[in-house]
Motif scaffolding. Structure first.
Motif, PDB file in Angstrom:
ATOM      1  N   ASP A  46      -1.780  27.498 -50.041  1.00  0.00           N
ATOM      2  CA  ASP A  46      -1.084  26.522 -50.880  1.00  0.00           C
ATOM      3  C   ASP A  46      -1.010  25.162 -50.188  1.00  0.00           C
ATOM      4  O   ASP A  46      -1.027  24.117 -50.851  1.00  0.00           O
ATOM      5  CB  ASP A  46       0.326  27.015 -51.208  1.00  0.00           C
ATOM      6  N   ARG A  47      -0.918  25.155 -48.867  1.00  0.00           N
ATOM      7  CA  ARG A  47      -0.876  23.893 -48.120  1.00  0.00           C
ATOM      8  C   ARG A  47      -2.213  23.166 -48.192  1.00  0.00           C
ATOM      9  O   ARG A  47      -2.257  21.935 -48.141  1.00  0.00           O
ATOM     10  CB  ARG A  47      -0.511  24.154 -46.656  1.00  0.00           C
ATOM     11  N   ARG A  48      -3.306  23.904 -48.281  1.00  0.00           N
ATOM     12  CA  ARG A  48      -4.641  23.318 -48.275  1.00  0.00           C
ATOM     13  C   ARG A  48      -5.184  23.022 -49.668  1.00  0.00           C
ATOM     14  O   ARG A  48      -6.058  22.166 -49.838  1.00  0.00           O
ATOM     15  CB  ARG A  48      -5.616  24.285 -47.564  1.00  0.00           C
ATOM     16  N   ARG A  49      -4.690  23.679 -50.663  1.00  0.00           N
ATOM     17  CA  ARG A  49      -5.356  23.697 -51.964  1.00  0.00           C
ATOM     18  C   ARG A  49      -5.417  22.312 -52.617  1.00  0.00           C
ATOM     19  O   ARG A  49      -4.567  21.452 -52.363  1.00  0.00           O
ATOM     20  CB  ARG A  49      -4.696  24.703 -52.907  1.00  0.00           C
ATOM     21  N   PRO A  50      -6.406  22.086 -53.488  1.00  0.00           N
ATOM     22  CA  PRO A  50      -6.553  20.795 -54.161  1.00  0.00           C
ATOM     23  C   PRO A  50      -5.531  20.614 -55.273  1.00  0.00           C
ATOM     24  O   PRO A  50      -4.830  21.543 -55.660  1.00  0.00           O
ATOM     25  CB  PRO A  50      -7.974  20.879 -54.734  1.00  0.00           C
ATOM     26  N   GLY A  51      -5.463  19.367 -55.790  1.00  0.00           N
ATOM     27  CA  GLY A  51      -4.632  19.090 -56.948  1.00  0.00           C
ATOM     28  C   GLY A  51      -3.147  19.016 -56.684  1.00  0.00           C
ATOM     29  O   GLY A  51      -2.340  19.017 -57.622  1.00  0.00           O
ATOM     30  N   THR A  52      -2.729  18.926 -55.406  1.00  0.00           N
ATOM     31  CA  THR A  52      -1.305  18.957 -55.087  1.00  0.00           C
ATOM     32  C   THR A  52      -0.654  17.577 -55.142  1.00  0.00           C
ATOM     33  O   THR A  52       0.567  17.471 -55.135  1.00  0.00           O
ATOM     34  CB  THR A  52      -1.088  19.564 -53.692  1.00  0.00           C
ATOM     35  N   SER A  53      -1.446  16.513 -55.145  1.00  0.00           N
ATOM     36  CA  SER A  53      -0.902  15.157 -55.273  1.00  0.00           C
ATOM     37  C   SER A  53      -1.998  14.243 -55.795  1.00  0.00           C
ATOM     38  O   SER A  53      -3.174  14.621 -55.843  1.00  0.00           O
ATOM     39  CB  SER A  53      -0.381  14.645 -53.926  1.00  0.00           C
ATOM     40  N   LYS A  54      -1.636  13.010 -56.160  1.00  0.00           N
ATOM     41  CA  LYS A  54      -2.620  12.060 -56.678  1.00  0.00           C
ATOM     42  C   LYS A  54      -3.524  11.527 -55.588  1.00  0.00           C
ATOM     43  O   LYS A  54      -4.502  10.824 -55.869  1.00  0.00           O
ATOM     44  CB  LYS A  54      -1.918  10.911 -57.388  1.00  0.00           C
ATOM     45  N   PHE A  55      -3.216  11.857 -54.341  1.00  0.00           N
ATOM     46  CA  PHE A  55      -3.989  11.322 -53.223  1.00  0.00           C
ATOM     47  C   PHE A  55      -5.130  12.246 -52.797  1.00  0.00           C
ATOM     48  O   PHE A  55      -5.842  11.957 -51.841  1.00  0.00           O
ATOM     49  CB  PHE A  55      -3.069  11.074 -52.026  1.00  0.00           C
ATOM     50  N   VAL A  56      -5.281  13.376 -53.491  1.00  0.00           N
ATOM     51  CA  VAL A  56      -6.365  14.306 -53.185  1.00  0.00           C
ATOM     52  C   VAL A  56      -7.132  14.621 -54.460  1.00  0.00           C
ATOM     53  O   VAL A  56      -6.738  14.216 -55.553  1.00  0.00           O
ATOM     54  CB  VAL A  56      -5.833  15.611 -52.541  1.00  0.00           C
TER      55      VAL A  56
END
Length: 361
Positions: A46-56
């Motif tokens: 969960d720490r690595r996964r994509p889509g967690t903020s607008k900056f990734v």
């Protein structure tokens, strides 16, 4: 394709492609009897996964892990552990324009020349998507090392692009999308907003460390602990530099200052060498820094060639990280854990009966 297995005693074989049905790994050599469930692994994913903020990257993957083998009634059996992560949000049409062209800075050209064929969808095998299984395997290693030695792994971002990031407290790292050890990350947000809107990308510098590392891990020549750490970190997508301890700053040191003096009880007065002497761990914290280059997939037009050797301008559309270093901290922590795990099992096999000298307990 060879080169997909990391380690020998704790061997992790990585499989899959960015836009295939699933990715995953097989861990061979995990000691039996350790309690293990998906819930032990999922937090790191969960720490690595994509889509967690607008900056990734906005690719929306749950990265839900499944344990397919190697665990019975909640405990590892000593047999291969297969971990599977299904891909659910592929958008292969985004890569239709680069099937016949090569993105500058990416692995498109080298894969095509080496194998004569490549999967252009999301970078295929060269995609940072394939770091998810590494993180999953690292979670298993971290759990065993913590239970056996109390070893803890930490990591943070220390620079993004031209912007240095100060250190306040490890407690702040998990409270922001940058893994920055700061309470206030507004300056980083402002920097990344400008970069994101420009369609360009930047690099990053990360710090990773391990606390409570046993003395004696590593070999004195070809399989030095620091050499294996360097190899592991250079195996992470986009990494272009690795430092152990003070790294390149050591060039300006005097020997009278750099050498880490021993203190009573087997301690040290400093840690300029990053916890490794002669390729063997000292028992101090392992200190590692890595430099990550800018994301190669950007919207800014760049000159390149197509598969016919004709000049073209390349614009990479799709969902990409403006800075791949933002999500790299948990990956670097996992890689460090895999190296320590490998050497811990080696040390246990050869030197497990070596007594601790009196006065160095």
């Amino acid at each position: 394709m060879s080169g997909n297995t990391f380690g020998s005693l704790f061997a992790v074989t990585n499989f899959g492609e960015s836009h295939g049905p699933a990715i995953g790994c097989v861990i061979d050599g995990c000691p039996p009897g350790m309690a293990l469930a998906e819930s032990d692994i999922q937090p790191d994913l969960d720490r690595r996964r994509p889509g967690t903020s607008k900056f990734v990257t906005q690719r929306n993957e749950a990265d839900t892990v499944e344990i397919l083998s190697g665990v019975y009634e909640g405990r590892t059996t000593g047999t291969p552990i297969c971990l599977l992560i299904r891909n659910t949000d592929q958008r292969s049409k985004d890569y239709g324009d680069i099937v016949q062209t090569f993105r500058p800075g990416h692995a498109d050209y080298t894969y095509w020349r080496k194998y004569g064929i490549r999967d252009p969808r999301g970078g295929g095998r060269s995609s940072a998507r394939l770091t998810a299984p590494t993180v999953a395997a690292g979670a298993v290693a971290k759990k065993w090392l913590y239970e056996k030695y109390g070893t803890i792994f930490r990591g943070c971002m220390t620079q993004v692009g031209e912007l240095p990031i100060g250190f306040e407290d490890w407690a702040h790292v998990e409270s922001n999308p940058f893994f920055a050890p700061l309470a206030d990350v507004s300056a980083i947000e402002d920097y990344m907003n400008v970069l994101r809107k420009s369609g360009d990308s930047c690099g990053a510098r990360l710090r990773v460390m391990a606390e409570k590392v046993p003395v004696g891990l590593g070999e004195p020549l070809y399989d030095r602990l620091d050499a294996d750490i360097g190899k592991a970190m250079m195996g992470l997508n986009a990494v272009k530099g690795v430092e152990i301890g003070d790294g390149f700053a050591s060039v300006a040191h005097k020997g009278s200052m750099h050498g880490d003096s021993l203190t009573a009880g087997g301690g040290f007065a400093s840690n300029h060498d990053g916890g490794v002497l002669g390729g063997i761990s000292t028992g101090q914290n392992l200190e590692v820094a890595i430099a990550i280059k800018p994301t190669s997939s950007i919207l800014v037009p760049r000159e390149s060639l197509n598969t016919s050797g004709q000049p073209v301008d390349v614009i990479t559309k799709g969902r990409h990280d403006p800075c791949v270093g933002i999500r790299a901290t948990p990956i670097a922590q996992a890689l460090l854990a895999l190296v320590v795990m490998e050497h811990a099992l080696r040390h246990r096999a050869q030197c497990g009966d070596v007594p601790v000298p009196a006065g160095f307990e």
